[in-house]
Motif scaffolding. Structure first.
Motif, PDB file in Angstrom:
ATOM      1  N   PHE A  58       0.817  -1.212   0.000  1.00  0.00           N
ATOM      2  CA  PHE A  58       0.000   0.000   0.000  1.00  0.00           C
ATOM      3  C   PHE A  58       0.853   1.265   0.000  1.00  0.00           C
ATOM      4  O   PHE A  58       0.327   2.368  -0.104  1.00  0.00           O
ATOM      5  N   SER A  60       2.357   3.111   2.127  1.00  0.00           N
ATOM      6  CA  SER A  60       1.872   4.159   3.014  1.00  0.00           C
ATOM      7  C   SER A  60       3.049   4.888   3.651  1.00  0.00           C
ATOM      8  O   SER A  60       3.842   4.306   4.368  1.00  0.00           O
ATOM      9  N   ARG A 125      -7.447  -2.415   2.428  1.00  0.00           N
ATOM     10  CA  ARG A 125      -7.502  -1.474   1.304  1.00  0.00           C
ATOM     11  C   ARG A 125      -8.474  -0.335   1.613  1.00  0.00           C
ATOM     12  O   ARG A 125      -8.187   0.836   1.361  1.00  0.00           O
ATOM     13  N   ALA A 126      -9.627  -0.676   2.163  1.00  0.00           N
ATOM     14  CA  ALA A 126     -10.671   0.325   2.395  1.00  0.00           C
ATOM     15  C   ALA A 126     -10.463   1.147   3.664  1.00  0.00           C
ATOM     16  O   ALA A 126     -10.903   2.294   3.725  1.00  0.00           O
ATOM     17  N   TRP A 127      -9.783   0.587   4.668  1.00  0.00           N
ATOM     18  CA  TRP A 127      -9.736   1.271   5.954  1.00  0.00           C
ATOM     19  C   TRP A 127      -8.321   1.463   6.494  1.00  0.00           C
ATOM     20  O   TRP A 127      -7.921   2.583   6.808  1.00  0.00           O
ATOM     21  N   ASN A 130      -6.106   3.260   3.621  1.00  0.00           N
ATOM     22  CA  ASN A 130      -6.818   4.158   2.719  1.00  0.00           C
ATOM     23  C   ASN A 130      -6.435   5.605   3.032  1.00  0.00           C
ATOM     24  O   ASN A 130      -6.629   6.077   4.152  1.00  0.00           O
ATOM     25  N   GLN A 131      -5.907   6.282   2.036  1.00  0.00           N
ATOM     26  CA  GLN A 131      -5.461   7.665   2.226  1.00  0.00           C
ATOM     27  C   GLN A 131      -6.609   8.580   2.675  1.00  0.00           C
ATOM     28  O   GLN A 131      -6.411   9.471   3.482  1.00  0.00           O
ATOM     29  N   THR A 132      -7.814   8.374   2.152  1.00  0.00           N
ATOM     30  CA  THR A 132      -8.926   9.253   2.503  1.00  0.00           C
ATOM     31  C   THR A 132      -9.457   8.985   3.904  1.00  0.00           C
ATOM     32  O   THR A 132     -10.036   9.876   4.505  1.00  0.00           O
ATOM     33  N   SER A 133      -9.255   7.789   4.448  1.00  0.00           N
ATOM     34  CA  SER A 133      -9.759   7.497   5.787  1.00  0.00           C
ATOM     35  C   SER A 133      -8.928   8.204   6.863  1.00  0.00           C
ATOM     36  O   SER A 133      -9.319   8.257   8.011  1.00  0.00           O
TER      37      SER A 133
END
Length: 135
Positions: A58, A60, A125-127, A130-133
């Motif tokens: 990911f 990050s 991936r979703a949480w 996730n950059q937007t979370s």
């Protein structure tokens, strides 16, 4: 194509962390029961998977390390419960019932690890990463 590449990386990181998980279980099992060895081996697997997924899958670099580690651990705690239950059920009940005796501890553990792979990927991936979370 990017999603396929990321999922392939997730699977590769999973293989490496699974090897860490499986090998550490053997070491832990020298000092404790199979069930407790699974718990501690899962902790080793989680930490190795976190590092590999954060840096290589990911990628990050902007998230707060402790926040991502907390989310990663929460997702994986659910996976551990499922994995532990599957491993113990296979090792203690199903394999003996069907007469499967070729490294039943290893096979039960490996199958148990595989059970939550897809849901864990989707949650990370979703949480977790996730950059937007994080905003």
């Amino acid at each position: 194509m990017e999603e396929k590449k990321r999922f392939t990386g997730f699977l590769f990181a999973g293989v490496v962390s699974t090897l860490c998980n499986l090998s550490s279980r053997y070491a832990f099992q020298l000092a404790m029961s199979y069930e407790w060895a699974l718990v501690f081996a899962n902790a080793v697997g989680i930490l190795s998977a976190f590092v590999l997924n954060r840096w290589f899958v990911f990628k990050s670099t902007q998230g707060v390390f402790t926040s991502e580690l907390t989310r990663f651990t929460l997702v994986n705690l659910i996976g551990i419960v499922v994995s532990w239950a599957a491993s113990v059920a296979l090792y203690r009940w199903l394999f003996p019932a069907v007469g499967f005796a070729w490294h039943p501890d290893l096979w039960a553990h490996a199958i148990g690890i595989a059970v939550p792979v897809i849901p864990n990927y989707l949650a990370h991936r979703a949480w977790t990463f996730n950059q937007t979370s994080r905003r």
